[in-house]
Design an enzyme around this catalytic site. Structure first.
Site, PDB file in Angstrom:
ATOM      1  N   ASP A  98      80.188  21.211 -12.030  1.00 34.77           N
ATOM      2  CA  ASP A  98      81.647  21.273 -11.967  1.00 34.77           C
ATOM      3  C   ASP A  98      82.102  22.551 -12.670  1.00 34.77           C
ATOM      4  O   ASP A  98      81.806  22.739 -13.858  1.00 34.77           O
ATOM      5  CB  ASP A  98      82.243  20.045 -12.673  1.00 34.77           C
ATOM      6  CG  ASP A  98      83.553  19.604 -12.039  1.00 34.77           C
ATOM      7  OD1 ASP A  98      83.725  18.396 -11.815  1.00 34.77           O
ATOM      8  OD2 ASP A  98      84.385  20.494 -11.738  1.00 34.77           O
ATOM      9  N   ASP A 200      87.064  23.144  -9.939  1.00 35.58           N
ATOM     10  CA  ASP A 200      88.221  22.391 -10.417  1.00 35.58           C
ATOM     11  C   ASP A 200      89.517  23.192 -10.199  1.00 35.58           C
ATOM     12  O   ASP A 200      89.611  24.345 -10.636  1.00 35.58           O
ATOM     13  CB  ASP A 200      88.012  22.134 -11.919  1.00 35.58           C
ATOM     14  CG  ASP A 200      88.982  21.137 -12.487  1.00 35.58           C
ATOM     15  OD1 ASP A 200      88.931  19.973 -12.062  1.00 35.58           O
ATOM     16  OD2 ASP A 200      89.778  21.530 -13.351  1.00 35.58           O
ATOM     17  N   GLU A 258      88.429  22.276  -5.263  1.00 31.13           N
ATOM     18  CA  GLU A 258      89.439  21.214  -5.361  1.00 31.13           C
ATOM     19  C   GLU A 258      90.788  21.898  -5.247  1.00 31.13           C
ATOM     20  O   GLU A 258      91.146  22.694  -6.121  1.00 31.13           O
ATOM     21  CB  GLU A 258      89.329  20.467  -6.688  1.00 31.13           C
ATOM     22  CG  GLU A 258      90.266  19.291  -6.731  1.00 31.13           C
ATOM     23  CD  GLU A 258      90.687  18.882  -8.118  1.00 31.13           C
ATOM     24  OE1 GLU A 258      90.720  19.743  -9.007  1.00 31.13           O
ATOM     25  OE2 GLU A 258      90.982  17.697  -8.327  1.00 31.13           O
ATOM     26  N   HIS A 334      86.656  10.657  -9.601  1.00 33.20           N
ATOM     27  CA  HIS A 334      86.973  10.177 -10.953  1.00 33.20           C
ATOM     28  C   HIS A 334      88.470  10.205 -11.248  1.00 33.20           C
ATOM     29  O   HIS A 334      88.891   9.772 -12.335  1.00 33.20           O
ATOM     30  CB  HIS A 334      86.220  11.048 -11.959  1.00 33.20           C
ATOM     31  CG  HIS A 334      86.650  12.471 -11.885  1.00 33.20           C
ATOM     32  ND1 HIS A 334      86.433  13.285 -10.781  1.00 33.20           N
ATOM     33  CD2 HIS A 334      87.344  13.237 -12.748  1.00 33.20           C
ATOM     34  CE1 HIS A 334      86.950  14.462 -10.983  1.00 33.20           C
ATOM     35  NE2 HIS A 334      87.518  14.468 -12.167  1.00 33.20           N
ATOM     36  N   ASP A 335      89.262  10.750 -10.304  1.00 35.92           N
ATOM     37  CA  ASP A 335      90.719  10.813 -10.498  1.00 35.92           C
ATOM     38  C   ASP A 335      91.456   9.788  -9.648  1.00 35.92           C
ATOM     39  O   ASP A 335      92.679   9.658  -9.811  1.00 35.92           O
ATOM     40  CB  ASP A 335      91.254  12.196 -10.088  1.00 35.92           C
ATOM     41  CG  ASP A 335      90.769  13.311 -10.972  1.00 35.92           C
ATOM     42  OD1 ASP A 335      90.650  14.447 -10.483  1.00 35.92           O
ATOM     43  OD2 ASP A 335      90.499  13.053 -12.171  1.00 35.92           O
TER      44      ASP A 335
HETATM   45  O1  TEU Z   1      92.110  17.403 -11.237  1.00 37.28           O
HETATM   46  C1  TEU Z   1      93.180  18.221 -10.782  1.00 37.28           C
HETATM   47  C2  TEU Z   1      94.232  17.419 -10.205  1.00 37.28           C
HETATM   48  O2  TEU Z   1      94.872  17.750  -9.242  1.00 37.28           O
HETATM   49  C3  TEU Z   1      94.489  16.175 -10.930  1.00 37.28           C
HETATM   50  O3  TEU Z   1      95.720  16.346 -11.610  1.00 37.28           O
HETATM   51  C4  TEU Z   1      94.570  15.041  -9.985  1.00 37.28           C
HETATM   52  O4  TEU Z   1      95.439  15.373  -8.922  1.00 37.28           O
HETATM   53  C5  TEU Z   1      95.119  13.904 -10.761  1.00 37.28           C
HETATM   54  O5  TEU Z   1      94.250  13.704 -11.830  1.00 37.28           O
HETATM   55  C6  TEU Z   1      95.232  12.702  -9.876  1.00 37.28           C
HETATM   56  O6  TEU Z   1      96.225  11.943 -10.492  1.00 37.28           O
HETATM   57  C7  TEU Z   1      91.079  18.139 -11.878  1.00 37.28           C
HETATM   58  C8  TEU Z   1      90.056  17.146 -12.388  1.00 37.28           C
HETATM   59  O7  TEU Z   1      89.495  16.456 -11.267  1.00 37.28           O
HETATM   60  C9  TEU Z   1      90.766  16.200 -13.316  1.00 37.28           C
HETATM   61  O8  TEU Z   1      89.874  15.173 -13.755  1.00 37.28           O
HETATM   62  C10 TEU Z   1      91.231  17.010 -14.514  1.00 37.28           C
HETATM   63  O9  TEU Z   1      91.982  16.157 -15.368  1.00 37.28           O
HETATM   64  C11 TEU Z   1      92.113  18.190 -14.080  1.00 37.28           C
HETATM   65  O10 TEU Z   1      91.623  18.893 -12.953  1.00 37.28           O
HETATM   66  C12 TEU Z   1      92.161  19.213 -15.208  1.00 37.28           C
HETATM   67  O11 TEU Z   1      90.888  19.792 -15.319  1.00 37.28           O
END
Ligand code: TEU
Ligand code: CA
Length: 565
Positions: A98, A200, A258, A334-335
């Site tokens: 990542d 990311d 992403e 994970h989000d």
């Molecule tokens: O997520 C980016 C992002 O767009 C997130 O705000 C996502 O849309 C949100 O968590 C969903 O509600 C990346 C990573 O995947 C996330 O885990 C991190 O918190 C974020 O960037 C900051 O690095």
């Protein structure tokens, strides 16, 4: 369209903190992943995407990095990482890391230096601005995690930008030295044998010049969502082109960006296999079918989703990538909340709806991603107390919604139960022993109480389990070229329950018939689909091979995949 290993691959995302704990401290770790390398090989995945394992104070569970070239203490050592890479490579599984370079942790030496003084050599590694004349923040941008996207630093009487938590200061990609240091770090990992990167929020690295105020979308807030300015800025393609020239093109690797809020034509350009920069991206349009689109906070305002809207979005993305782009295929990470709870029915049709969703993701055109536990049908969780939650996004939202927006505790807990990221972060359920076999200690976050019913041990020995269904889908993908490379054609676009499409290549056709809900709609074979012979490749109910498919009634969440020739 060129044949590529990363088009044929199935990717498995490991969120290390919650995957498997090898030393009883309640936190998943690298040795814990090594212990499960045979499990991943059994499932049949080709690539592991490892969420951040670098040194971090864990303000955002590793997405706040304080040293890109050291392993986080809780996860182990660089020797453990080398052992993990070998364990995966020995089993024919690649490893992508990542890459989190839109921001660092505020404990990164670059930021520790940068905040010392305005003339520190690292000052311009980050985005510092003077307060407005009245002392307020330089602009009205809101953070993804509540509140202003600016944090005041009284040592130099300036604010620094942080799109995420105040401990995740944004890097200044306009600064050539930042870019050079990032490319150096990427090369260091690639020379260690890494097979690629998940990048990311990579479309946030170029922002609108002058960082102007965002238009007001939320009159109830002092701060406004600024995707129009913090993402997809004028130098994005230039920076990615430079990254490709300086790093990416020198290795046989896989890259996935992403890119929430990236326009579809930019995604096509970005992923073009001849002149693009990344192999594929995670788009987020389909992640808003059950939410208010357009702003990040919209995720907390859920609505009943409609299948025709999902079909429209996914068909649009398939068509746009025709001729040279490539899609990722996912509902989980994970989000995001657990897909079987969000888009399936984890109460009455748990197994059937989990298999239905899997059939969809593994027979569309693109690279499918499995998020840890998805292959078991792991579900959302409803912890009774806000104290049971760990995610900084959840805690910041809880505070903002109860203290500033007047929501009740119950209303906010319902939002967290439906949409919170910790739904995806409860420990993987390995068996029915205490804590689901995740740890012999106290888990950093509670295990979902349904681990006795839903766990890997039970499912690996059950031929009809969700795990074994995923295994069959992955095997199918390796056998059937049409699944990877076949063109996609949608039928019955407006049908509210049935998602029916074909995949075609060299005279072979796949017919996929999916019932996305608990009703029992009738399927009528479209006139233009003719065949001499049909083979049922996979289904989530008992189906007689000889049964005619010219017209039949589907069962709740029924999935069928036929090969026609
Ligand atoms: O997520 C980016 C992002 O767009 C997130 O705000 C996502 O849309 C949100 O968590 C969903 O509600 C990346 C990573 O995947 C996330 O885990 C991190 O918190 C974020 O960037 C900051 O690095
Ligand atoms: Ca551990």
């Amino acid at each position: 369209m060129k044949r590529q290993w990363w088009k044929e691959a199935v990717v498995y995302q490991v969120y290390p903190r919650s995957f498997n704990d090898s030393n009883g401290d309640g936190i998943g770790d690298l040795q814990g992943i090594i212990e499960k390398a045979d499990y991943l090989q059994e499932l049949g995945v080709d690539v592991v995407w490892l969420s951040p394992v670098y040194k971090s104070p864990n303000d955002d569970n590793g997405y706040d990095i304080s040293d890109y070239q050291q392993i986080m203490d809780e996860f182990g050592t660089m020797e453990d990482w080398d052992e993990l890479l070998d364990a995966l490579h020995d089993r024919g599984i690649k490893l992508i890391m990542d890459l989190v370079v839109n921001h660092t942790s505020d404990e990164h030496p670059w930021f520790v230096e940068s905040r010392q003084s305005k003339d520190n050599p690292y000052r311009d590694y980050y985005i510092w601005r003077d307060p407005k004349p009245d002392g307020s923040e330089p602009n009205n941008w809101v953070s993804f995690f509540s509140g202003s996207a600016w944090e005041y630093d009284d040592r130099t009487n300036q604010y620094f930008l942080h799109l995420f938590t105040k401990r995740q200061p944004d890097l200044n990609w306009e600064n050539t030295e930042v870019r050079n240091d990032v490319y150096k770090m990427m090369t260091w990992w690639l020379d260690r044998g890494v097979d690629g990167f998940r990048m990311d929020v990579i479309n946030n690295i170029s922002k609108s010049p002058g960082l102007p105020d965002a238009s007001v979308k939320d009159p109830d807030s002092d701060y406004q969502f600024a995707a129009e300015h913090f993402a997809n800025g004028p130098r994005l393609m230039e920076f990615l082109g430079e990254m490709k020239e300086r790093v990416l093109k020198h290795y046989d690797i896989m890259t996935v960006g992403e890119t929430a809020f990236l326009p579809i034509d930019s995604a096509r350009k970005m992923t073009d296999e001849n002149v693009g920069f990344l192999n594929m991206v995670f788009q987020f349009e389909h992640m808003a079918v059950d939410a208010q689109p357009g702003t990040h906070a919209g995720k907390w305002e859920t609505r009943q989703w409609e299948l025709p809207e999902l079909k429209h979005i996914m068909t649009k993305w398939d068509k746009e990538m025709e001729g040279g782009g490539w899609n990722s295929l996912y509902f989980n990470n994970h989000d995001q909340p657990r897909q079987v709870s969000r888009f399936g029915d984890d109460k009455h049709y748990h197994k059937h709806s989990a298999k239905l969703l899997a059939t969809y993701l593994h027979t569309m055109r693109g690279t499918p991603y499995i998020y840890q536990g998805e292959e078991l049908g792991m579900t959302n969780v409803r912890f009774p107390s806000i104290e049971d939650y760990r995610d900084v996004e959840i805690h910041n939202m809880y505070k903002e919604y109860t203290e500033e927006r007047g929501y009740s505790h119950e209303e906010v807990m319902n939002k967290i139960w439906t949409t919170g990221r910790d739904n995806a972060r409860t420990p993987v359920q390995w068996d029915d022993s205490e804590n689901g076999g995740f740890t012999t200690g106290t888990p950093w976050i509670k295990v979902n109480p349904n681990y006795r019913e839903i766990n890997a041990k039970q499912q690996m020995s059950d031929p009809d389990s969700i795990f074994n269904y995923y295994k069959q889908l992955i095997e199918l993908r390796k056998q059937e070229d049409v699944i990877v490379y076949g063109s996609y054609e949608l039928y019955m676009a407006d049908h509210e329950e049935l998602y029916v499409y074909t995949r075609s290549i060299n005279g072979e056709k796949l017919l996929v018939i999916l019932n996305f809900f608990a009703g029992e709609p009738v399927f009528e074979l479209p006139e233009d689909i003719a065949f001499d012979h049909k083979t049922l490749l996979i289904s989530n109910y008992e189906v007689k091979e000889s049964e005619s498919i010219s017209s039949f009634t589907l069962r709740p969440y029924e999935a069928r995949v036929y090969k026609l020739n």
